[in-house]
Design an enzyme around this catalytic site. Structure first.
Site, mmCIF file in Angstrom:
data_model
loop_
_atom_site.group_PDB
_atom_site.id
_atom_site.type_symbol
_atom_site.label_atom_id
_atom_site.label_comp_id
_atom_site.label_asym_id
_atom_site.label_seq_id
_atom_site.Cartn_x
_atom_site.Cartn_y
_atom_site.Cartn_z
ATOM 1 N N HIS A 259 -106.531 65.550 31.809
ATOM 2 C CA HIS A 259 -106.048 65.152 30.478
ATOM 3 C C HIS A 259 -107.131 64.470 29.645
ATOM 4 O O HIS A 259 -107.447 63.300 29.848
ATOM 5 C CB HIS A 259 -104.836 64.230 30.626
ATOM 6 C CG HIS A 259 -104.048 64.091 29.368
ATOM 7 N ND1 HIS A 259 -102.946 64.873 29.089
ATOM 8 C CD2 HIS A 259 -104.222 63.299 28.284
ATOM 9 C CE1 HIS A 259 -102.461 64.545 27.909
ATOM 10 N NE2 HIS A 259 -103.223 63.593 27.387
ATOM 11 N N HIS B 277 -96.844 65.074 26.852
ATOM 12 C CA HIS B 277 -96.828 63.599 26.889
ATOM 13 C C HIS B 277 -95.376 63.156 27.040
ATOM 14 O O HIS B 277 -94.495 63.701 26.397
ATOM 15 C CB HIS B 277 -97.369 63.015 25.576
ATOM 16 C CG HIS B 277 -98.800 63.352 25.297
ATOM 17 N ND1 HIS B 277 -99.179 64.372 24.468
ATOM 18 C CD2 HIS B 277 -99.949 62.772 25.727
ATOM 19 C CE1 HIS B 277 -100.492 64.422 24.409
ATOM 20 N NE2 HIS B 277 -100.992 63.470 25.155
ATOM 21 N N GLU C 138 -94.602 57.369 26.953
ATOM 22 C CA GLU C 138 -95.878 56.649 26.879
ATOM 23 C C GLU C 138 -95.677 55.231 26.341
ATOM 24 O O GLU C 138 -96.491 54.347 26.614
ATOM 25 C CB GLU C 138 -96.838 57.440 25.969
ATOM 26 C CG GLU C 138 -98.239 56.853 25.891
ATOM 27 C CD GLU C 138 -99.199 57.729 25.105
ATOM 28 O OE1 GLU C 138 -98.744 58.742 24.536
ATOM 29 O OE2 GLU C 138 -100.395 57.382 25.049
ATOM 30 N N HIS D 146 -108.864 64.465 25.359
ATOM 31 C CA HIS D 146 -108.725 64.901 23.953
ATOM 32 C C HIS D 146 -110.130 64.844 23.360
ATOM 33 O O HIS D 146 -110.488 63.877 22.695
ATOM 34 C CB HIS D 146 -107.804 63.961 23.167
ATOM 35 C CG HIS D 146 -106.369 63.979 23.584
ATOM 36 N ND1 HIS D 146 -105.431 64.795 22.993
ATOM 37 C CD2 HIS D 146 -105.696 63.262 24.526
ATOM 38 C CE1 HIS D 146 -104.236 64.578 23.553
ATOM 39 N NE2 HIS D 146 -104.376 63.665 24.480
ATOM 40 N N GLU E 130 -102.045 72.729 21.990
ATOM 41 C CA GLU E 130 -100.892 71.845 21.808
ATOM 42 C C GLU E 130 -100.066 72.204 20.567
ATOM 43 O O GLU E 130 -100.614 72.572 19.533
ATOM 44 C CB GLU E 130 -101.380 70.403 21.676
ATOM 45 C CG GLU E 130 -100.273 69.383 21.629
ATOM 46 C CD GLU E 130 -100.827 67.971 21.649
ATOM 47 O OE1 GLU E 130 -100.605 67.275 22.646
ATOM 48 O OE2 GLU E 130 -101.488 67.569 20.672
ATOM 49 N N HIS F 288 -96.423 68.544 22.589
ATOM 50 C CA HIS F 288 -96.932 67.190 22.379
ATOM 51 C C HIS F 288 -96.053 66.126 23.025
ATOM 52 O O HIS F 288 -96.499 65.383 23.885
ATOM 53 C CB HIS F 288 -97.141 66.890 20.882
ATOM 54 C CG HIS F 288 -97.666 65.505 20.662
ATOM 55 N ND1 HIS F 288 -96.853 64.472 20.264
ATOM 56 C CD2 HIS F 288 -98.894 64.973 20.837
ATOM 57 C CE1 HIS F 288 -97.590 63.362 20.190
ATOM 58 N NE2 HIS F 288 -98.821 63.648 20.528
HETATM 59 ZN ZN LIG Z 1 -102.865 62.730 25.543
#
Ligand SMILES: [Zn+2]
Length: 405
Positions: free
Chosen positions: A64, A209, A212, A66, A144, A182
């Site tokens: 994971h 995700h 979170e 970005h 995504e 997402h």
């Molecule tokens: Zn992420």
């Protein structure tokens, strides 16, 4: 063919075996593990790497990242998820413009220098495509999708499909195009369902995700809290699309990586055979006041792996920095035991989550092998802890049997 000899080989099988003074014979895949001298005798043409005092183990898998947010240094606000996500929206075009091909390539190299051989990249815009395709690392490229406003769902889908198709043109042994939803608060069920149908067709894991922040939990469970006002910015009269369990149900029966799950308190909602949790300890600490309940997760039998997340919520993509942070954060474990668990999660477990045949030094597995400087220990069971505490970079690696340094 190549033969690699090391002082210690961390096999990263379920028993966490540590071999002493053994050698690995491999080409693209691992062919044999055994006595160094005998392997040389039997395979006289093999190229020899005698790293007598080193530690060899499967390359790390960071599922994971970005990379499109690699330009962030101090621009985004840390400490509170809602403040952070607002700062992401405010700065994302600028940060994306600053994330040049060179910067992304440098960040991939930085990860690889720390022993990472497989990267799961969550791609929001597609600016990371070229550096990922050209990289020597094994890349799982998660395109995504998100969108909550009914009016724009077709446009969201078209944009997503455009990016997916472009990435699919580059599919190879090393570059695996995949898809990502997402989150439950940002993705309309119509989009999420279309994507899950697609994942079933391409037979590849989805990344998503989940739970979170406290805001997300409050929103899913009681349609209230900070997210309510915030989501009104994107669509009128927002209502949660899912409950915690109905969202997980969407992914029932196929491989899904649920990233974060900091606020999950019932791991029985996950599908033990197909679901895994990606734990990004530093990122979670930067954005909230709680961490994943790793003890409860392990007791549940759900597989887990370790991710760095992006520089949007971390300060380093060096995988050892992430492992060291995990050692410090999870004080509920005995230190040496935790070191083993973390190494297993970063290799064997992550490979299972991504359905890639690496992450273990065993016959038949892909020869993704990292070599690190060795050190003196009284007992070989101390190697995992000292490796995490002392190491900043790999000496060199093999990916699919090819040397990288
Ligand atoms: Zn992420």
């Amino acid at each position: 063919m190549k033969i690699l000899k090391a002082k210690y080989i961390l096999v990263c099988d379920e028993e966490f075996r540590i071999l002493e003074d053994k050698a690995i014979l491999f080409d693209e895949r691992i062919l044999k593990i055994g006595n160094f001298v005998r392997l040389i005798e039997n395979y006289p043409d093999a190229e020899i790497f005698n790293c007598g005092d080193c530690v060899a183990m499967p390359c790390f898998i960071n599922p994971h990242t970005h990379l499109e947010y690699s330009a962030n240094q101090t621009k985004l606000i840390f400490g509170d998820y809602l403040k952070w996500v607002n700062s992401v929206i405010e700065n994302r075009s600028e940060l994306s413009e600053q994330a040049t091909q060179k910067l992304i390539t440098d960040k991939i190299t930085e990860m690889m220098r720390s022993g990472v051989g497989t990267i799961g990249e969550i791609s929001s815009f597609g600016v990371d495509l070229e550096p990922c395709v050209k990289s020597a690392a094994r890349i799982v490229y998660f395109n995504e999708i998100l969108g909550t406003n009914e009016k724009f769902l077709d446009a969201n889908w078209a944009n997503f499909m455009g990016r997916y198709k472009k990435s699919a043109e580059h599919a190879s042994k090393r570059f695996i195009p995949a898809v990502s939803v997402h989150s439950p608060y940002s993705t309309h069920p119509k989009l999420a369902k279309k994507v899950t149908r697609m994942a079933r067709a391409i037979k590849f894991p989805i990344s998503v995700h989940f739970l979170e922040s406290r805001y997300e939990k409050e929103w899913l469970n009681s349609a209230s809290g900070g997210f309510k006002t915030w989501l009104e910015k994107f669509a009128p009269n927002p209502k949660p699309f899912y409950s915690e369990s109905s969202f997980v149900q969407l992914f029932k029966g196929f491989k899904t990586l649920f990233t974060h799950c900091v606020f999950a308190d019932d791991f029985s909602i996950f599908d033990e055979k197909n679901h895994s949790i990606t734990h990004c300890a530093v990122s979670n600490r930067m954005l909230c006041d709680k961490t994943l309940d790793l003890k409860a997760l392990l007791a549940s039998g759900i597989c887990f792996n370790i991710g760095t997340d992006g520089l949007s919520s971390n300060v380093s993509l060096n995988f050892f920095d992430e492992l060291r942070a995990n050692l410090l954060i999870h004080t509920e474990f005995e230190l040496n035991e935790l070191a083993k668990i973390l190494l297993l999660a970063s290799t064997n477990f992550a490979a299972k989550s991504l359905k890639i045949s690496n992450g273990e030094i065993s016959t038949g597995k892909l020869a993704d092998i990292a070599v690190f400087d060795g050190f003196e220990v009284e007992d070989k069971n101390e190697v995992p802890l000292w490796l995490i505490l002392r190491t900043k970079a790999a000496k060199f690696m093999f990916i699919g049997g090819e040397l990288w340094r």
